[in-house]
Design an enzyme around this catalytic site. Structure first.
Site, PDB file in Angstrom:
ATOM      1  N   ARG A 123       2.799   2.673   9.553  1.00 15.23           N
ATOM      2  CA  ARG A 123       2.084   3.428  10.590  1.00 15.23           C
ATOM      3  C   ARG A 123       3.025   4.026  11.634  1.00 15.23           C
ATOM      4  O   ARG A 123       2.610   4.875  12.419  1.00 15.23           O
ATOM      5  CB  ARG A 123       1.012   2.554  11.247  1.00 15.23           C
ATOM      6  CG  ARG A 123      -0.134   2.242  10.294  1.00 15.23           C
ATOM      7  CD  ARG A 123      -1.370   1.694  10.982  1.00 15.23           C
ATOM      8  NE  ARG A 123      -2.516   1.715  10.087  1.00 15.23           N
ATOM      9  CZ  ARG A 123      -2.925   0.695   9.336  1.00 15.23           C
ATOM     10  NH1 ARG A 123      -2.284  -0.450   9.380  1.00 15.23           N
ATOM     11  NH2 ARG A 123      -3.984   0.814   8.548  1.00 15.23           N
ATOM     12  N   LEU A 138       6.711   2.881   1.450  1.00 17.26           N
ATOM     13  CA  LEU A 138       7.660   1.778   1.524  1.00 17.26           C
ATOM     14  C   LEU A 138       8.759   2.039   2.563  1.00 17.26           C
ATOM     15  O   LEU A 138       9.257   3.144   2.691  1.00 17.26           O
ATOM     16  CB  LEU A 138       8.309   1.545   0.150  1.00 17.26           C
ATOM     17  CG  LEU A 138       7.359   1.227  -1.009  1.00 17.26           C
ATOM     18  CD1 LEU A 138       8.164   0.846  -2.254  1.00 17.26           C
ATOM     19  CD2 LEU A 138       6.370   0.128  -0.673  1.00 17.26           C
ATOM     20  N   GLU A 148      12.098  -0.362   4.857  1.00 12.36           N
ATOM     21  CA  GLU A 148      13.050  -1.471   4.667  1.00 12.36           C
ATOM     22  C   GLU A 148      12.363  -2.841   4.612  1.00 12.36           C
ATOM     23  O   GLU A 148      12.854  -3.757   3.964  1.00 12.36           O
ATOM     24  CB  GLU A 148      14.097  -1.476   5.791  1.00 12.36           C
ATOM     25  CG  GLU A 148      15.180  -0.430   5.635  1.00 12.36           C
ATOM     26  CD  GLU A 148      15.998  -0.585   4.352  1.00 12.36           C
ATOM     27  OE1 GLU A 148      16.204  -1.711   3.891  1.00 12.36           O
ATOM     28  OE2 GLU A 148      16.400   0.453   3.797  1.00 12.36           O
ATOM     29  N   GLY A 149      11.240  -2.967   5.337  1.00 13.20           N
ATOM     30  CA  GLY A 149      10.502  -4.235   5.305  1.00 13.20           C
ATOM     31  C   GLY A 149      10.060  -4.561   3.888  1.00 13.20           C
ATOM     32  O   GLY A 149      10.314  -5.647   3.361  1.00 13.20           O
ATOM     33  N   HIS A 150       9.394  -3.588   3.225  1.00 11.52           N
ATOM     34  CA  HIS A 150       8.957  -3.800   1.838  1.00 11.52           C
ATOM     35  C   HIS A 150      10.158  -4.053   0.927  1.00 11.52           C
ATOM     36  O   HIS A 150      10.110  -4.904   0.046  1.00 11.52           O
ATOM     37  CB  HIS A 150       8.229  -2.560   1.300  1.00 11.52           C
ATOM     38  CG  HIS A 150       6.979  -2.193   2.045  1.00 11.52           C
ATOM     39  ND1 HIS A 150       6.899  -1.062   2.818  1.00 11.52           N
ATOM     40  CD2 HIS A 150       5.773  -2.786   2.104  1.00 11.52           C
ATOM     41  CE1 HIS A 150       5.688  -0.971   3.346  1.00 11.52           C
ATOM     42  NE2 HIS A 150       4.976  -2.005   2.938  1.00 11.52           N
ATOM     43  N   ASP A 166       2.627  -9.030   9.364  1.00 11.15           N
ATOM     44  CA  ASP A 166       1.174  -9.249   9.262  1.00 11.15           C
ATOM     45  C   ASP A 166       0.956 -10.763   9.190  1.00 11.15           C
ATOM     46  O   ASP A 166       0.586 -11.306   8.161  1.00 11.15           O
ATOM     47  CB  ASP A 166       0.641  -8.568   8.004  1.00 11.15           C
ATOM     48  CG  ASP A 166       0.787  -7.060   8.077  1.00 11.15           C
ATOM     49  OD1 ASP A 166       0.263  -6.469   9.021  1.00 11.15           O
ATOM     50  OD2 ASP A 166       1.469  -6.491   7.205  1.00 11.15           O
ATOM     51  N   MET A 217       0.851  -1.197   0.000  1.00  4.17           N
ATOM     52  CA  MET A 217       0.000   0.000   0.000  1.00  4.17           C
ATOM     53  C   MET A 217       0.883   1.242   0.000  1.00  4.17           C
ATOM     54  O   MET A 217       0.455   2.329   0.386  1.00  4.17           O
ATOM     55  CB  MET A 217      -0.930  -0.009   1.213  1.00  4.17           C
ATOM     56  CG  MET A 217      -1.887  -1.202   1.195  1.00  4.17           C
ATOM     57  SD  MET A 217      -3.417  -0.913   2.083  1.00  4.17           S
ATOM     58  CE  MET A 217      -2.819  -0.612   3.721  1.00  4.17           C
ATOM     59  N   GLY A 218       2.142   1.086  -0.419  1.00  8.97           N
ATOM     60  CA  GLY A 218       3.050   2.225  -0.479  1.00  8.97           C
ATOM     61  C   GLY A 218       3.632   2.566   0.871  1.00  8.97           C
ATOM     62  O   GLY A 218       3.634   1.723   1.778  1.00  8.97           O
ATOM     63  N   SER A 252       6.966  -0.403  10.109  1.00  5.85           N
ATOM     64  CA  SER A 252       5.572  -0.314   9.698  1.00  5.85           C
ATOM     65  C   SER A 252       5.333   1.075   9.124  1.00  5.85           C
ATOM     66  O   SER A 252       5.903   2.059   9.615  1.00  5.85           O
ATOM     67  CB  SER A 252       4.664  -0.504  10.927  1.00  5.85           C
ATOM     68  OG  SER A 252       3.369  -0.024  10.654  1.00  5.85           O
TER      69      SER A 252
END
Ligand code: PAF
Length: 284
Positions: free
Chosen positions: A187, A33, A35-37, A150, A30-31, A185
């Site tokens: 968030r 972005l 380091e996880g993505h 998640d 969902m953008g 995250s």
């Protein structure tokens, strides 16, 4: 790297890649972005001829009082980061492109969505499954990459993929953390400096849970109680859930390796989640 907005264009490029027998790795996002993505994109890049990243803030997976409107939208930076991490295509459809007029068809999943975030966010996983199915149908990847932060989403997508006979390998990827343990995250962007510090209570609680398990405490009720008390020591933290579940997202009484300690905690107004699979390497 190509940036594509229309389903038609995506389909014609993917058809060409398939005709050339190229493998496709897919990273749905969902953008915003981080380091996880980027770790998912890098893994896909290693394992496939082509990597496609979707960026779509999915309105179907947000509840009426959730943060859909304020969810960070940082397309320019995201496309730059995706490119640097090795993406070949960024697919960034508008809501009108991907959600048809007056849709009457949704993808829903039973049982696996009854606990944890599914219980707290009614309709959330229906929104996730519906949009991920649509994206799978458009991209038709060989492999799709999902972060274990998640964790419920990962198990749900795996089951949905199997139930709907999608010929796609679902690849779990490790949680990426900041140096001090906070799980990355999108968030986290909402947190003030003080809240960012308070948010460390999540990874600290996981660590405490692992310690208790390693010191031979196997009653989930006891660990959950201790962790709730521990989290409550942070004034700004409001517990949504602390649970220990198996791969079917059912609460367990006696903990075994492979069971999941999962947390959702509000830090101020921001709801954060984190988890650890007992028996896996501790990385916080
Ligand atoms: O994990 C996410 O960012 C979203 O739930 C996903 C998988 C991109 C579906 O909108």
């Amino acid at each position: 790297m190509q940036i594509i907005e229309s389903i038609g264009e995506a389909r014609s490029i993917i058809k060409r890649l398939k005709n050339q027998n190229k493998t496709i790795g897919f990273v749905p996002t969902m953008g915003a972005l981080h380091e996880g993505h980027l770790s998912l994109i890098k893994k896909s890049k290693k394992e496939n001829d082509n990597t496609i990243v979707s960026i779509f803030v999915n309105p179907l997976q947000f509840g009426p009082n959730e943060d859909f409107k304020k969810y960070p939208r940082t397309l320019e930076i995201d496309t730059k980061l995706a490119k640097e991490a090795g993406a070949d295509i960024v697919f960034t459809p508008s809501a009108d492109e991907i959600i048809t007029d007056n849709p009457l068809t949704y993808v829903d999943i039973n049982e696996l969505s009854d606990n944890l975030c599914g219980a707290k966010r009614p309709g959330h996983f229906r929104g996730v499954c519906t949009i991920v199915s649509k994206l799978f149908n458009i991209i038709m990847p060989d492999s799709a990459y999902f972060g274990k932060k998640d964790i419920q989403q990962f198990y749900i997508i795996k089951k949905m993929t199997n139930d709907l006979n999608f010929d796609i390998r679902i690849v779990p990827c490790p949680i990426i953390r900041e140096k001090d343990g906070l799980a990355m995250s999108s968030r986290n962007n909402y947190l003030t400096v003080k809240e960012r510090n308070d948010a460390l209570i999540l990874s600290k609680a996981l660590k405490k849970g692992v310690k208790l398990f390693e010191s031979k405490e196997t009653f989930s009720e006891i660990i959950i109680k201790e962790l709730k008390e521990f989290i409550k020591t942070v004034k700004n933290a409001d517990i949504d859930y602390v649970k220990i579940v198996d791969e079917n997202m059912k609460n367990v009484k006696i903990i075994n390796r492979g069971n999941i300690l999962a947390l959702a905690v509000y830090i101020g107004k921001t709801r954060l989640i984190d988890n650890h699979i007992f028996g896996e390497k501790v990385c916080f």
